[in-house]
Design an enzyme around this catalytic site. Structure first.
Site, PDB file in Angstrom:
ATOM      1  N   ARG A  94       0.817  -1.226   0.000  1.00 18.57           N
ATOM      2  CA  ARG A  94       0.000   0.000   0.000  1.00 18.57           C
ATOM      3  C   ARG A  94       0.845   1.268   0.000  1.00 18.57           C
ATOM      4  NH1 ARG A  94      -2.807  -0.731   5.492  1.00 18.57           N
ATOM      5  NH2 ARG A  94      -0.682  -1.408   5.868  1.00 18.57           N
ATOM      6  N   GLN A 116       5.312  26.525  17.259  1.00 15.63           N
ATOM      7  CA  GLN A 116       4.791  26.978  15.969  1.00 15.63           C
ATOM      8  C   GLN A 116       5.113  25.935  14.913  1.00 15.63           C
ATOM      9  OE1 GLN A 116       5.478  31.801  16.333  1.00 15.63           O
ATOM     10  NE2 GLN A 116       6.401  30.758  14.652  1.00 15.63           N
ATOM     11  N   ASN A 156       5.446  26.275  10.829  1.00 17.59           N
ATOM     12  CA  ASN A 156       5.452  27.246   9.739  1.00 17.59           C
ATOM     13  C   ASN A 156       5.478  26.540   8.395  1.00 17.59           C
ATOM     14  OD1 ASN A 156       5.626  29.287  11.687  1.00 17.59           O
ATOM     15  ND2 ASN A 156       7.848  29.257  11.660  1.00 17.59           N
ATOM     16  N   ARG A 216      16.259  32.072   1.021  1.00 22.81           N
ATOM     17  CA  ARG A 216      15.588  32.560   2.226  1.00 22.81           C
ATOM     18  C   ARG A 216      16.569  32.346   3.368  1.00 22.81           C
ATOM     19  NH1 ARG A 216       9.868  33.154   2.130  1.00 22.81           N
ATOM     20  NH2 ARG A 216       8.936  32.486   0.168  1.00 22.81           N
ATOM     21  N   HIS A 238      18.895  33.179   8.783  1.00 18.82           N
ATOM     22  CA  HIS A 238      18.239  33.818   9.921  1.00 18.82           C
ATOM     23  C   HIS A 238      18.465  33.064  11.223  1.00 18.82           C
ATOM     24  CE1 HIS A 238      15.136  34.824   6.597  1.00 18.82           C
ATOM     25  NE2 HIS A 238      16.060  35.765   6.642  1.00 18.82           N
ATOM     26  N   LYS A 295      14.791  24.540  15.082  1.00 19.31           N
ATOM     27  CA  LYS A 295      13.890  24.283  13.955  1.00 19.31           C
ATOM     28  C   LYS A 295      14.061  22.848  13.484  1.00 19.31           C
ATOM     29  CE  LYS A 295      14.129  28.991  12.149  1.00 19.31           C
ATOM     30  NZ  LYS A 295      14.573  29.834  11.030  1.00 19.31           N
ATOM     31  N   TYR A 349       8.152  23.670   8.672  1.00 17.51           N
ATOM     32  CA  TYR A 349       9.101  23.540   9.770  1.00 17.51           C
ATOM     33  C   TYR A 349       8.474  23.805  11.128  1.00 17.51           C
ATOM     34  CZ  TYR A 349      10.031  28.446   8.351  1.00 17.51           C
ATOM     35  OH  TYR A 349       9.926  29.759   7.964  1.00 17.51           O
ATOM     36  N   GLU A 405      15.486  39.179  15.738  1.00 15.62           N
ATOM     37  CA  GLU A 405      15.983  38.531  14.525  1.00 15.62           C
ATOM     38  C   GLU A 405      17.292  39.165  14.084  1.00 15.62           C
ATOM     39  OE1 GLU A 405      14.382  36.989  10.249  1.00 15.62           O
ATOM     40  OE2 GLU A 405      13.756  38.993  10.863  1.00 15.62           O
ATOM     41  N   LYS A 430      15.680  42.545   2.690  1.00 11.58           N
ATOM     42  CA  LYS A 430      16.194  42.333   4.050  1.00 11.58           C
ATOM     43  C   LYS A 430      17.373  41.358   4.042  1.00 11.58           C
ATOM     44  CE  LYS A 430      14.092  39.571   7.000  1.00 11.58           C
ATOM     45  NZ  LYS A 430      13.138  39.001   7.945  1.00 11.58           N
TER      46      LYS A 430
END
Length: 178
Positions: free
Chosen positions: A23, A46, A48, A59, A62, A72, A132, A143, A167
């Site tokens: 399956r 959280q 995200n 991206r 950070h 994360k 994530y 940040e 940014k």
């Protein structure tokens, strides 16, 4: 789940431990007990989701300063990314080292990025979707970021970077003071 520690202390590549038959398969994406057994953060506040429309979009890189540091767990749901973690913990033996891996919808791998490490990714396909888990709430005043082209980091991006936010272009290069 199969946890493989990377060159960065506390950073893990996680592979699914699939149980399958005709399956398909079943696998856990998260298990508090397994994370506890590995002494990993297991309290996520959280979840995200990001969609990156164009191949060649970066991206990151950070991270958040104390007391808003984040752990994360990153997974690519659709498409593929070149995912990068940079150790930004000054007392770490791997300070300013990076680990990179390809996360794809096909390989279903995840990357566990511990507190104090910067994180970013480059989309390798159009319409790439990333999911994530995050262990702390986002705080814009906490940040910070690393410049993706910083010569000190020497990140070898696999394809040309064509799209980046204003940014993320503006993050300074790292200055090391003796």
């Amino acid at each position: 789940m199969i946890f493989k520690e990377t060159i960065i202390k506390g950073c893990f590549e996680i592979e699914l431990e699939k149980r399958g038959d005709e399956r398909g398969f079943f696998a856990r994406l998260f298990c508090k007990n397994e994370f506890e057994q590995m002494n990993l953060e297991n309290n996520f506040v959280q979840i995200n989701n990001s969609l990156t429309l164009k191949k060649g979009t970066i991206r990151g890189m950070h991270l958040q300063k104390k007391p808003f540091e984040e752990t994360k767990v990153v997974r690519c749901l659709k498409g593929s990314i070149f995912d990068v973690a940079v150790d930004f913990r000054k007392n770490s033996p791997t300070y300013l080292k990076y680990f990179s891996t390809n996360l794809t919808s096909e390989n279903r791998k995840m990357l566990y990025v511990p507190k104090g490490c910067a994180h970013g990714f480059l989309s390798l396909e159009d319409n790439t979707e990333v999911f994530y888990l995050v262990s702390n709430y986002y705080n814009s005043d906490s940040e910070i970021g690393l410049n993706y082209k910083d010569p000190l980091l020497k990140i070898k991006w696999p394809i040309e970077i064509e799209h980046i936010s204003e940014k993320d272009k503006m993050w300074d290069y790292i200055k090391i003071y003796e």
